[in-house]
Design a protein around this motif. Sequence first.
Motif, PDB file in Angstrom:
ATOM      1  N   HIS A 177       0.800  -1.219   0.000  1.00 21.29           N
ATOM      2  CA  HIS A 177       0.000   0.000   0.000  1.00 21.29           C
ATOM      3  C   HIS A 177       0.839   1.278   0.000  1.00 21.29           C
ATOM      4  CE1 HIS A 177      -3.236  -2.716   1.963  1.00 21.29           C
ATOM      5  NE2 HIS A 177      -3.393  -2.669   0.644  1.00 21.29           N
ATOM      6  N   ILE A 178       2.132   1.145  -0.248  1.00 19.20           N
ATOM      7  CA  ILE A 178       2.989   2.327  -0.327  1.00 19.20           C
ATOM      8  C   ILE A 178       2.540   3.203  -1.511  1.00 19.20           C
ATOM      9  CG2 ILE A 178       5.323   3.159  -0.818  1.00 19.20           C
ATOM     10  CD1 ILE A 178       6.393   0.668   0.599  1.00 19.20           C
ATOM     11  N   ILE A 179       2.429   4.499  -1.252  1.00 13.75           N
ATOM     12  CA  ILE A 179       2.075   5.461  -2.302  1.00 13.75           C
ATOM     13  C   ILE A 179       3.364   6.113  -2.782  1.00 13.75           C
ATOM     14  CG2 ILE A 179       0.770   7.544  -2.862  1.00 13.75           C
ATOM     15  CD1 ILE A 179      -1.128   6.812  -0.545  1.00 13.75           C
ATOM     16  N   ASP A 180       3.763   5.821  -4.019  1.00 15.34           N
ATOM     17  CA  ASP A 180       5.038   6.337  -4.526  1.00 15.34           C
ATOM     18  C   ASP A 180       4.911   7.090  -5.840  1.00 15.34           C
ATOM     19  OD1 ASP A 180       4.531   4.306  -6.295  1.00 15.34           O
ATOM     20  OD2 ASP A 180       6.251   3.069  -5.727  1.00 15.34           O
ATOM     21  N   GLY A 181       3.684   7.317  -6.301  1.00 19.69           N
ATOM     22  CA  GLY A 181       3.474   8.059  -7.539  1.00 19.69           C
ATOM     23  C   GLY A 181       3.528   7.215  -8.794  1.00 19.69           C
ATOM     24  N   SER A 182       3.896   5.931  -8.659  1.00 19.44           N
ATOM     25  CA  SER A 182       4.023   5.091  -9.859  1.00 19.44           C
ATOM     26  C   SER A 182       2.681   4.834 -10.537  1.00 19.44           C
ATOM     27  CB  SER A 182       4.689   3.760  -9.496  1.00 19.44           C
ATOM     28  OG  SER A 182       3.923   3.049  -8.535  1.00 19.44           O
ATOM     29  N   GLY A 183       1.588   4.990  -9.787  1.00 20.03           N
ATOM     30  CA  GLY A 183       0.266   4.759 -10.359  1.00 20.03           C
ATOM     31  C   GLY A 183      -0.338   5.971 -11.036  1.00 20.03           C
ATOM     32  N   ILE A 184       0.374   7.095 -11.018  1.00 24.83           N
ATOM     33  CA  ILE A 184      -0.134   8.321 -11.644  1.00 24.83           C
ATOM     34  C   ILE A 184      -0.168   8.162 -13.157  1.00 24.83           C
ATOM     35  CG2 ILE A 184       0.372  10.769 -12.061  1.00 24.83           C
ATOM     36  CD1 ILE A 184       1.570  10.880  -9.249  1.00 24.83           C
ATOM     37  N   GLY A 185      -1.288   8.588 -13.761  1.00 24.21           N
ATOM     38  CA  GLY A 185      -1.416   8.484 -15.208  1.00 24.21           C
ATOM     39  C   GLY A 185      -2.156   9.661 -15.805  1.00 24.21           C
ATOM     40  N   VAL A 186      -2.048   9.804 -17.102  1.00 25.18           N
ATOM     41  CA  VAL A 186      -2.728  10.884 -17.824  1.00 25.18           C
ATOM     42  C   VAL A 186      -4.232  10.792 -17.584  1.00 25.18           C
ATOM     43  CG1 VAL A 186      -3.247  11.802 -20.116  1.00 25.18           C
ATOM     44  CG2 VAL A 186      -0.927  11.009 -19.574  1.00 25.18           C
ATOM     45  N   GLY A 187      -4.835  11.928 -17.302  1.00 28.62           N
ATOM     46  CA  GLY A 187      -6.267  11.978 -17.006  1.00 28.62           C
ATOM     47  C   GLY A 187      -6.577  12.023 -15.532  1.00 28.62           C
ATOM     48  N   ASN A 188      -5.608  11.667 -14.678  1.00 29.45           N
ATOM     49  CA  ASN A 188      -5.816  11.780 -13.234  1.00 29.45           C
ATOM     50  C   ASN A 188      -6.112  13.231 -12.859  1.00 29.45           C
ATOM     51  OD1 ASN A 188      -3.500   9.314 -11.764  1.00 29.45           O
ATOM     52  ND2 ASN A 188      -5.380   9.055 -12.926  1.00 29.45           N
ATOM     53  N   ARG A 189      -6.892  13.396 -11.814  1.00 29.69           N
ATOM     54  CA  ARG A 189      -7.205  14.731 -11.309  1.00 29.69           C
ATOM     55  C   ARG A 189      -6.337  15.060 -10.091  1.00 29.69           C
ATOM     56  NH1 ARG A 189      -9.016  14.742 -15.846  1.00 29.69           N
ATOM     57  NH2 ARG A 189     -11.167  15.316 -16.397  1.00 29.69           N
ATOM     58  N   LEU A 190      -6.099  16.352  -9.905  1.00 26.72           N
ATOM     59  CA  LEU A 190      -5.347  16.820  -8.749  1.00 26.72           C
ATOM     60  C   LEU A 190      -6.304  17.503  -7.780  1.00 26.72           C
ATOM     61  CD1 LEU A 190      -3.206  16.643 -11.143  1.00 26.72           C
ATOM     62  CD2 LEU A 190      -1.843  18.201  -9.759  1.00 26.72           C
ATOM     63  N   ILE A 191      -6.372  16.975  -6.582  1.00 24.17           N
ATOM     64  CA  ILE A 191      -7.179  17.567  -5.522  1.00 24.17           C
ATOM     65  C   ILE A 191      -6.260  18.357  -4.599  1.00 24.17           C
ATOM     66  CG2 ILE A 191      -8.576  17.100  -3.476  1.00 24.17           C
ATOM     67  CD1 ILE A 191      -9.720  14.677  -4.886  1.00 24.17           C
TER      68      ILE A 191
END
Length: 350
Positions: free
Chosen positions: A168-182
């Motif tokens: 469950h580590i969040i490292d940014g590798s799952g970020i992709g085009v179309g994602n939104r920024l909150i």
Amino acid sequence: MSDQRITYKDAGVDIAAGNSFVNMIKPLVKSTYRPEVMADIGGFGGLFSLNTSKFKNPVLVSGTDGVGTKLKIAFMADRHETVGIDLVAMCVNDIVVQGAEPLFFLDYLATGALLPEKAAAVVKGIAEGCRQAGCALIGGETAEMPGFYSDGEYDIAGFAVGVVDRDHIIDGSGIGVGNRLIGIASSGLHSNGYSLARKLVFDCMGLSIDSELPGTGRTVADEFLTPTRIYIRSILNLLKDFTINGIAHITGGGLLENIPRILPRGCQAAIHLPRWERPALFDILQKAGNVERDEMYRTFNMGIGMVLVVSEKDAEDMIDRLTGLQERAWIIGEITSCSENSENIVLVES
């Protein structure tokens, strides 16, 4: 050789004052304890039992930070109960961006001559920050260093340790085009950019610490000593039901320097400046020194303390959840594709 008997107190270190200080802070420290804490204050090391039953493959995440020149404001105003909250916030907000739950915290306070009441006020803030973050204050160090600090001044540093399951580590590798920024609202300056803020307010505007800051209805001290917001409970709540692909804590370097730290290759963050409510303070500071736009966004958080990168389908639901958690949040941008040599963050005026 003189027959006078010199003591440690004659050299500037008061052991009795140190003992008095420890007695003052004991109830504050105990108020932060979690069930995993195994020892009372006063030992050479803090003991904390890691509950591995909650995790398949636990990974410890650590962070350290200070409060910076915000302390100068505390000295000028002679108000010391909030900088401890800042200290905890700067550390725990850094480790939660990787999905970690903060477990325990240690502090370091150094001063020229220990004033127990002032030092206890600082620790009171640290304890409050730990309670807000749900972590235990299990130890610390107080150093009395005569001749090293100016009269009445001190410095503080903090150290936080948290835990996250490896899967469950969040490292940014799952970020992709179309994602939104909150973007989640900050409570003000937090603990960054104070060297510039002090120059703008005291030198350019000619204000004093007790002056009203025009356009805010508050004094400089009230505005500048607002504690850094701690986002732990809100983010851990989101993680129970949503996937977050990346999180950026907007600290030193502002939006321009911190968001790129989590972006994978080929991804660009487009930040739309009109999409959130920017506190009046930042406009006041910018006008006072005719500061360029990008300098502002590279120095201050500009009203955004944390940025989450999430899927488009979850974004509105997460905004609703954050609102229910008493956070102010907005969809402030999106992830687009970019070439190898392009800037990985752009500020859009529309």
